[in-house]
Design an enzyme around this catalytic site. Structure first.
Site, PDB file in Angstrom:
ATOM      1  N   ARG A 121       6.258   2.144   5.147  1.00 49.75           N
ATOM      2  CA  ARG A 121       5.069   3.129   5.635  1.00 49.75           C
ATOM      3  C   ARG A 121       4.010   1.996   6.432  1.00 49.75           C
ATOM      4  NH1 ARG A 121       5.415   5.584   0.448  1.00 49.75           N
ATOM      5  NH2 ARG A 121       6.451   7.537   0.612  1.00 49.75           N
ATOM      6  N   LYS A 143       0.201   1.335  21.554  1.00 50.77           N
ATOM      7  CA  LYS A 143       0.980   2.241  21.717  1.00 50.77           C
ATOM      8  C   LYS A 143       2.485   1.835  21.401  1.00 50.77           C
ATOM      9  CE  LYS A 143      -0.995   5.610  25.208  1.00 50.77           C
ATOM     10  NZ  LYS A 143      -0.752   5.815  26.475  1.00 50.77           N
ATOM     11  N   GLU A 185       1.275  -3.284  37.584  1.00 54.42           N
ATOM     12  CA  GLU A 185       0.219  -2.900  36.395  1.00 54.42           C
ATOM     13  C   GLU A 185      -1.221  -3.517  36.564  1.00 54.42           C
ATOM     14  OE1 GLU A 185       1.089  -0.294  34.360  1.00 54.42           O
ATOM     15  OE2 GLU A 185       3.130  -0.193  33.924  1.00 54.42           O
ATOM     16  N   LYS A 227      -8.391  -3.156  29.873  1.00 51.35           N
ATOM     17  CA  LYS A 227      -7.521  -2.295  28.979  1.00 51.35           C
ATOM     18  C   LYS A 227      -8.154  -2.607  27.549  1.00 51.35           C
ATOM     19  CE  LYS A 227      -3.220  -0.763  27.288  1.00 51.35           C
ATOM     20  NZ  LYS A 227      -1.999  -0.627  27.404  1.00 51.35           N
ATOM     21  N   GLU A 237      -6.057   8.364  23.371  1.00 49.23           N
ATOM     22  CA  GLU A 237      -6.048   9.138  24.419  1.00 49.23           C
ATOM     23  C   GLU A 237      -6.554  10.623  24.439  1.00 49.23           C
ATOM     24  OE1 GLU A 237      -2.573   7.778  26.697  1.00 49.23           O
ATOM     25  OE2 GLU A 237      -2.493   9.599  27.678  1.00 49.23           O
ATOM     26  N   ARG A 242      -8.627   6.899  28.402  1.00 47.38           N
ATOM     27  CA  ARG A 242      -7.166   5.977  28.459  1.00 47.38           C
ATOM     28  C   ARG A 242      -6.139   6.600  29.318  1.00 47.38           C
ATOM     29  NH1 ARG A 242      -4.231   3.125  23.090  1.00 47.38           N
ATOM     30  NH2 ARG A 242      -2.640   2.208  24.476  1.00 47.38           N
ATOM     31  N   ASN A 246      -2.586   5.848  33.035  1.00 46.08           N
ATOM     32  CA  ASN A 246      -1.277   6.405  33.512  1.00 46.08           C
ATOM     33  C   ASN A 246      -1.284   6.802  35.020  1.00 46.08           C
ATOM     34  OD1 ASN A 246      -0.167   6.272  30.619  1.00 46.08           O
ATOM     35  ND2 ASN A 246      -1.239   8.284  30.316  1.00 46.08           N
ATOM     36  N   HIS A 249       2.035   6.945  36.833  1.00 44.41           N
ATOM     37  CA  HIS A 249       3.108   7.142  35.724  1.00 44.41           C
ATOM     38  C   HIS A 249       3.900   8.732  35.968  1.00 44.41           C
ATOM     39  CE1 HIS A 249       1.462   3.375  34.274  1.00 44.41           C
ATOM     40  NE2 HIS A 249       2.403   3.564  33.389  1.00 44.41           N
ATOM     41  N   HIS A 253       7.342   8.393  36.828  1.00 40.93           N
ATOM     42  CA  HIS A 253       8.410   8.881  35.614  1.00 40.93           C
ATOM     43  C   HIS A 253       9.544   9.633  36.361  1.00 40.93           C
ATOM     44  CE1 HIS A 253       9.489  10.186  31.651  1.00 40.93           C
ATOM     45  NE2 HIS A 253       9.824  11.256  32.113  1.00 40.93           N
ATOM     46  N   HIS A 267      10.705  -0.208  35.534  1.00 37.06           N
ATOM     47  CA  HIS A 267       9.436   0.645  35.124  1.00 37.06           C
ATOM     48  C   HIS A 267       8.148   0.396  35.968  1.00 37.06           C
ATOM     49  CE1 HIS A 267       6.414   2.879  32.614  1.00 37.06           C
ATOM     50  NE2 HIS A 267       5.532   1.859  32.436  1.00 37.06           N
TER      51      HIS A 267
HETATM   52  P1  NAD Z   1      11.572  -5.664  29.283  1.00 37.85           P
HETATM   53  O1  NAD Z   1      10.973  -6.036  27.891  1.00 37.85           O
HETATM   54  O2  NAD Z   1      13.003  -4.943  29.460  1.00 37.85           O
HETATM   55  O3  NAD Z   1      11.901  -7.363  30.048  1.00 37.85           O
HETATM   56  C1  NAD Z   1      12.162  -7.321  31.204  1.00 37.85           C
HETATM   57  C2  NAD Z   1      13.495  -8.183  31.238  1.00 37.85           C
HETATM   58  O4  NAD Z   1      12.771  -9.702  31.237  1.00 37.85           O
HETATM   59  C3  NAD Z   1      14.360  -8.088  30.196  1.00 37.85           C
HETATM   60  O5  NAD Z   1      15.705  -8.618  30.551  1.00 37.85           O
HETATM   61  C4  NAD Z   1      13.999  -9.352  29.166  1.00 37.85           C
HETATM   62  O6  NAD Z   1      14.674 -10.080  28.510  1.00 37.85           O
HETATM   63  C5  NAD Z   1      13.341 -10.552  30.354  1.00 37.85           C
HETATM   64  N1  NAD Z   1      12.415 -11.239  29.750  1.00 37.85           N
HETATM   65  C6  NAD Z   1      11.258 -10.942  29.237  1.00 37.85           C
HETATM   66  N2  NAD Z   1      10.569 -12.175  29.235  1.00 37.85           N
HETATM   67  C7  NAD Z   1      11.117 -13.380  29.768  1.00 37.85           C
HETATM   68  C8  NAD Z   1      10.804 -14.489  29.799  1.00 37.85           C
HETATM   69  N3  NAD Z   1       9.573 -14.988  29.705  1.00 37.85           N
HETATM   70  N4  NAD Z   1      11.836 -15.151  30.465  1.00 37.85           N
HETATM   71  C9  NAD Z   1      13.143 -14.846  30.995  1.00 37.85           C
HETATM   72  N5  NAD Z   1      13.184 -13.315  30.722  1.00 37.85           N
HETATM   73  C10 NAD Z   1      12.307 -12.595  30.179  1.00 37.85           C
HETATM   74  O7  NAD Z   1      10.503  -4.900  30.289  1.00 37.85           O
HETATM   75  P2  NAD Z   1       9.052  -4.739  30.439  1.00 37.85           P
HETATM   76  O8  NAD Z   1       8.933  -4.281  31.804  1.00 37.85           O
HETATM   77  O9  NAD Z   1       8.376  -5.941  30.006  1.00 37.85           O
HETATM   78  O10 NAD Z   1       8.589  -3.634  29.578  1.00 37.85           O
HETATM   79  C11 NAD Z   1       8.894  -2.410  30.081  1.00 37.85           C
HETATM   80  C12 NAD Z   1       9.028  -1.402  28.934  1.00 37.85           C
HETATM   81  O11 NAD Z   1       7.352  -1.442  28.374  1.00 37.85           O
HETATM   82  C13 NAD Z   1       9.328   0.015  28.938  1.00 37.85           C
HETATM   83  O12 NAD Z   1       9.963   0.356  27.973  1.00 37.85           O
HETATM   84  C14 NAD Z   1       7.959   0.691  29.012  1.00 37.85           C
HETATM   85  O13 NAD Z   1       8.019   2.038  28.587  1.00 37.85           O
HETATM   86  C15 NAD Z   1       7.209  -0.276  28.344  1.00 37.85           C
HETATM   87  N6  NAD Z   1       5.594   0.088  28.318  1.00 37.85           N
HETATM   88  C16 NAD Z   1       4.992   0.273  27.225  1.00 37.85           C
HETATM   89  C17 NAD Z   1       3.492   0.376  27.413  1.00 37.85           C
HETATM   90  C18 NAD Z   1       2.582   0.450  26.291  1.00 37.85           C
HETATM   91  O14 NAD Z   1       1.198   0.736  26.169  1.00 37.85           O
HETATM   92  N7  NAD Z   1       3.074   0.478  24.940  1.00 37.85           N
HETATM   93  C19 NAD Z   1       2.917   0.075  28.589  1.00 37.85           C
HETATM   94  C20 NAD Z   1       3.594  -0.067  29.682  1.00 37.85           C
HETATM   95  C21 NAD Z   1       4.912  -0.174  29.540  1.00 37.85           C
HETATM   96  N1  GLY Z   2       0.093   1.796  29.025  1.00 36.31           N
HETATM   97  C1  GLY Z   2      -0.619   2.876  29.086  1.00 36.31           C
HETATM   98  C2  GLY Z   2      -1.659   2.957  27.836  1.00 36.31           C
HETATM   99  O1  GLY Z   2      -1.508   1.760  26.988  1.00 36.31           O
HETATM  100  O2  GLY Z   2      -2.103   3.803  27.470  1.00 36.31           O
END
Ligand code: NAD
Ligand code: GLY
Length: 371
Positions: A121, A143, A185, A227, A237, A242, A246, A249, A253, A267
């Site tokens: 939990r 998030k 970003e 942020k 949000e 917040r 987006n 996005h 999307h 992304h």
């Molecule tokens: P990811 O986590 O898939 O990483 C990208 C690639 O880089 C992967 O292949 C990973 O293995 C590799 N990698 C990561 N760090 C590395 C390093 N230091 N050295 C070598 N390789 C490395 O992608 P991302 O772009 O970091 O994240 C995308 C995700 O984030 C999406 O699912 C998106 O929805 C999410 N997201 C979430 C939020 C939030 O607020 N929670 C905000 C924006 C995006």
């Molecule tokens: N990446 C959008 C948020 O964190 O709200």
């Protein structure tokens, strides 16, 4: 070293930004190793590139550890991976008072954060983001989510980390395309409400992408501070603040959905194209100047990021793209709010946008001659 506080009352936490901080993780994470052990969640690529440094640092501080290594990529944000991860955490006897460590990009942060939100939990977690995207955005703000059949990030929870450790040096092993995707970003913060920072990006983006350490630290610290401020004002949000994060996005999307949420369009690349589209749509509606929209597109192109449908590899009719927007979490009473702009640094939420108008705009974009 820079520390940014995310101000959320009793759930407030620090984001530390420091070159070489991963090597100091033993000392920095010791307060979160409440049982004398830390369970690390990471992916295969990060395990090869960065996990040994983290483990050595924990060994040096006498902190026991276990690592769970998942397959890299968006596919790991799934029910199947979540089930496998939570089973493994329970097998390891993770306690509610323990803190998991998410070592990776946004995929690992979102998945491990969601597991932390639901195991026993809710247990704690610490983020060690290893992509630029995760350092400037996803690791901060709480998030967490996985994807479901109906769409991306539709199952999740708000669950804040206890601490975020950012070491800009881990970006040295990140593939250049991933670095550029994360840079979108960074640019976003300038476009939302900080025209001076957008100008800074225009002047320093190339150096940042080429590896300049000072530019990276500045961009990360500035983005995290922006942020943290926005999350502190509107954690869930609910007041429209917040939602500004987006920008790009909703259009992005649709492009990600059209390309199957695959490596064809990352992304951050989709967000870049989406921001350029949001500005051009704003210009078409007479809300902002066309030269502002072109300035945004020009900077994205200079960073080798897509600035529209063609550059994103999408040649799809507007109504099909708009249909992808139907699953957007932001839909309110059947209407989809859009983030539009009155200029650079002047993004706002428009709630009265006719989707037929968006479809016509995207049709024109899709079938316009390439610039
Ligand atoms: P990811 O986590 O898939 O990483 C990208 C690639 O880089 C992967 O292949 C990973 O293995 C590799 N990698 C990561 N760090 C590395 C390093 N230091 N050295 C070598 N390789 C490395 O992608 P991302 O772009 O970091 O994240 C995308 C995700 O984030 C999406 O699912 C998106 O929805 C999410 N997201 C979430 C939020 C939030 O607020 N929670 C905000 C924006 C995006
Ligand atoms: N990446 C959008 C948020 O964190 O709200």
């Amino acid at each position: 070293m820079t520390t940014v506080r995310v101000p959320l009352g009793e759930r407030s936490y620090d984001v530390l930004i420091e070159r070489g901080a991963l090597a100091r993780a033993g000392e920095l994470l010791a307060p979160y190793a409440t049982t004398g052990r830390l369970v690390i969640v990471t992916d295969g690529n990060v395990a090869s590139a960065q996990l040994p440094k983290l483990l050595a640092a924990l060994d040096g501080a006498g902190i026991a550890h276990a690592a769970i290594v998942l397959p890299p990529g968006e596919a790991s944000k799934s029910w199947t991976s979540l089930e496998a991860l939570t089973d493994r955490l329970l097998d390891l006897g993770v306690e509610r008072g323990e803190c998991l460590v998410a070592l990776g990009g946004g995929v690992i942060g979102d998945l491990a954060g969601f597991a932390a939100a639901i195991v026993k939990r809710g247990c704690g977690f610490v983020q060690i983001p290893t992509t630029l995207l995760a350092q400037v955005d996803s690791a901060v703000g709480g998030k967490t989510a996985i994807n479901s059949r109906a769409g991306k990030n539709l199952v999740g929870a708000f669950h804040q980390p206890r601490f975020v450790l950012i070491d800009p040096e881990v970006l040295d092993t990140l593939p250049p395309r991933e670095l550029r995707a994360g840079y979108a970003e960074v640019v976003k913060y300038g476009l939302i409400d900080d025209a001076d920072f957008f100008a800074w990006c225009e002047a320093n983006g190339a150096a940042l992408l080429a590896g300049d350490a000072d530019s990276r630290v500045h961009a990360i610290a500035h983005s995290v501070a922006a942020k943290a401020r926005i999350v502190g004002e509107d954690e869930r949000e609910t007041i429209g603040r917040r939602a500004l994060l987006n920008l790009g996005h909703t259009f992005g999307h649709a492009l990600e959905a059209e390309t199957g949420f695959s490596d064809a369009l990352l992304h951050g690349e989709a967000v870049a194209a989406g921001m350029a589209l949001a500005f051009r749509f704003s210009a078409r509606k007479g809300l902002c100047l066309a030269i502002d929209a072109e300035r945004v597109a020009a900077h994205l192109r200079a960073a080798r990021l897509p600035d529209g449908l063609a550059a994103a590899g999408v040649e799809t009719a507007g109504p099909t793209l708009v249909a992808h927007m139907a699953h957007d979490k932001k839909i309110e009473g059947g209407r989809l709010p859009f983030l539009l702009a009155r200029g650079i640094g002047e993004t706002f939420l428009a709630r009265d946008i006719d989707l037929a108008e968006v479809a016509a705009f995207l049709d024109d974009e899709a079938f316009a001659p390439a610039s």
